[in-house]
Design an enzyme around this catalytic site. Structure first.
Site, PDB file in Angstrom:
ATOM      1  CD  GLU A 118     -51.433  -8.203   0.914  1.00 46.34           C
ATOM      2  OE1 GLU A 118     -51.874  -8.502  -0.091  1.00 46.34           O
ATOM      3  OE2 GLU A 118     -50.633  -7.463   1.092  1.00 46.34           O
ATOM      4  CD  GLU A 142     -46.378  -8.707   1.139  1.00 41.90           C
ATOM      5  OE1 GLU A 142     -46.588  -7.786   0.286  1.00 41.90           O
ATOM      6  OE2 GLU A 142     -46.692  -9.942   1.215  1.00 41.90           O
TER       7      GLU A 142
HETATM    8  C1  GAL Z   1     -49.034  -7.698  -1.726  1.00 44.67           C
HETATM    9  C2  GAL Z   1     -48.852  -9.092  -1.759  1.00 44.67           C
HETATM   10  C3  GAL Z   1     -47.452  -9.327  -2.611  1.00 44.67           C
HETATM   11  C4  GAL Z   1     -46.949  -8.539  -3.537  1.00 44.67           C
HETATM   12  C5  GAL Z   1     -47.005  -6.926  -3.017  1.00 44.67           C
HETATM   13  C6  GAL Z   1     -46.400  -5.933  -3.902  1.00 44.67           C
HETATM   14  O1  GAL Z   1     -50.073  -7.489  -1.642  1.00 44.67           O
HETATM   15  O2  GAL Z   1     -48.854  -9.854  -0.667  1.00 44.67           O
HETATM   16  O3  GAL Z   1     -47.526 -10.715  -2.991  1.00 44.67           O
HETATM   17  O4  GAL Z   1     -47.571  -8.662  -4.732  1.00 44.67           O
HETATM   18  O5  GAL Z   1     -48.504  -6.702  -2.477  1.00 44.67           O
HETATM   19  O6  GAL Z   1     -47.631  -5.482  -4.626  1.00 44.67           O
END
Ligand code: GAL
Length: 464
Positions: A201, A381
């Site tokens: 990201e 994710e």
């Molecule tokens: C993403 C990040 C993760 C985690 C997730 C939940 O942006 O890569 O590390 O924090 O959000 O908010």
């Protein structure tokens, strides 16, 4: 009469502009009452996984930029981390990984995305810590023995203090240090690890750390933000190319992880909301996708940031693209010179514990948008912060429905890694956001499967 014609003319221009904005990536809303969320299908060999990141779960990450940041207040008495938390022991995943691997098996997942903590592996510039290198090697072997495929993230928001002191990714010349680290670890694990994410990201790190100033180093400077984005993109391209020519380079998949939040207009008919949303989408989403399709990275916000960078090598610098998706962020324009918009969750949508709501249709849209790269996609994710655990099941079922629907309409998605396996240190939100499939009691480190997580376990069992 003239006045009426002018008004009519302006009205038509206004409507045409709105139609133009709205046609780019329209906000979808499905009639869920008519949909069967159990109607799912996934391709043969689809990968079911879960994800974490080192600083958020391992514990004892006391030599990186985040550790340094957590120790200080922000100078006006406010905590930098919610509740004054520090990452500290986190989930003790560094030592408890055997138990956590058992938890993964219990869920039925067959893949685990985790990051390497650079500051543990290279605590001082150029000096590699063999014990840390061995540790991750043992973790990789333990995963493989359990039938779980490792996916490594090389950079997930943290870097060693020595690298921070050199200016981190604010300086292009520092990319060489990151590349050296990546080559080192690739040589250690690429015989067994077949999936590698370079950087997590880029746009989130650049915004939080250099524009909003909520993350280390706490700067608020649009131009630096733009430069950091450019340098992180360069780092990705260089690392990709460097790893590809190392032994095993041709046998592994390497890709960037891109987050997408759509910046939808809060008021669909409002020109300024549409303009603000369009600008944000351009800077944080389209610019990065364009970089990989044209080689040009261009962002421009008048008076705030101008970057125009070209690198033809960007064109073939991903074997896959990782997509992190949580929700959209509806944008409302404000008449304020320093802060011309705010995000507002739609009251018609179910909230999560974060600032955004549950919006599965956006997941579908994001998969279509990222699909423009023409690359295989891994959802690296996706998950919900839900302290009460009263929305997790709903979230999982609807987002996986959206995923299945995207696949059945042509998206080349090969795997899905739920965020997160465990409750963990959620950056500036500290320990208050509960993203875990497993709940953790941070006093005892006891892990318990959440009821809502059973929905994921069941879907995996049905579709594995
Ligand atoms: C993403 C990040 C993760 C985690 C997730 C939940 O942006 O890569 O590390 O924090 O959000 O908010």
């Amino acid at each position: 009469m003239d006045f009426i014609f002018s008004l009519l003319f302006l009205g038509i221009i206004y409507v045409l502009l709105i139609i133009y904005f709205r046609s780019r990536d329209p906000e979808l809303h499905w009639n869920w009452a008519r949909l069967n969320v159990d109607d799912l299908s996934f391709p043969e060999g689809f990968i079911w996984g879960a994800a974490t990141a080192a600083h958020q779960v391992e514990g004892a990450c006391d030599n990186n930029n985040w550790h340094a940041w957590e120790q200080g207040g922000d100078g006006d008495g406010r905590d930098r981390i919610r509740g004054g938390a520090v990452s500290g022991a986190a989930c003790e995943h560094w030592t408890r990984y055997p138990e956590d691997i058992r938890l993964m098996s219990n869920l039925g997942i067959r893949a685990y995305r985790f990051s390497l903590e650079w500051s543990k592996i290279e605590p001082e510039e150029g000096k590699f810590n063999q014990a840390a290198l061995d540790h991750y090697s043992v973790v990789v072997d333990a995963l493989l023995t359990a039938g779980i495929e490792p996916m490594i993230t090389l950079y997930h928001f943290t870097h060693p203090i020595w690298f921070m002191k050199k200016g981190g990714f604010e300086k292009l010349e520092n990319v060489a240090f990151f590349q050296r680290f990546c080559e080192k670890v690739f040589n250690e694990y690429s015989d067994r690890v077949k999936k590698w994410c370079t950087i997590n990201e880029i746009e989130v790190e650049a915004t939080q750390s250099y524009f909003k100033g909520d993350w280390p180093p706490g700067k608020q400077d649009g131009q630096i933000m733009g430069k950091v984005m450019q340098h992180l993109l360069e780092a990705h391209v260089r690392v990709y190319r460097a790893l590809k020519i190392l032994p095993n380079g041709d046998k592994v998949e390497i890709g960037l992880v891109k987050n997408i939040f759509q910046f939808d207009p809060w008021r669909p008919w409002h020109l300024a909301d549409n303009l603000a949303g369009r600008l944000l989408n351009r800077v944080f989403n389209d610019s990065i996708i364009d970089f990989f399709t044209t080689g040009r990275f261009k962002i421009f916000i008048p008076g705030l940031v101008t970057v125009d960078h070209f690198n033809s090598q960007a064109l073939h610098s991903n074997d896959f693209i990782g997509l992190n998706y949580y929700s959209h962020l509806p944008v409302k324009f404000k008449w304020d010179r320093n802060d011309f918009f705010e995000f507002r969750a739609r009251p018609t949508e179910i909230p999560t514990d974060m600032e955004y709501s549950i919006y599965p249709e956006g997941f579908y849209r994001a998969l279509k948008q990222i699909g423009k790269l023409g690359l295989p996609i891994y959802v690296t994710e996706n998950g919900i912060a839900d302290f009460q655990d009263d929305r997790r099941k709903h979230y999982i079922r609807r987002y996986l429905y959206a995923l299945s629907r995207a696949i059945s309409t042509g998206s080349d998605v090969r795997g899905y890694y739920y965020w997160s396996l465990l409750d963990n240190f959620e950056w500036a939100e500290g320990y208050e956001m509960k993203f875990g499939l497993y709940q953790i009691d941070f006093n005892t480190q006891k892990r318990v499967l959440r009821d809502g997580a059973v929905a994921y376990q069941e879907i995996i069992a049905r579709h594995d």
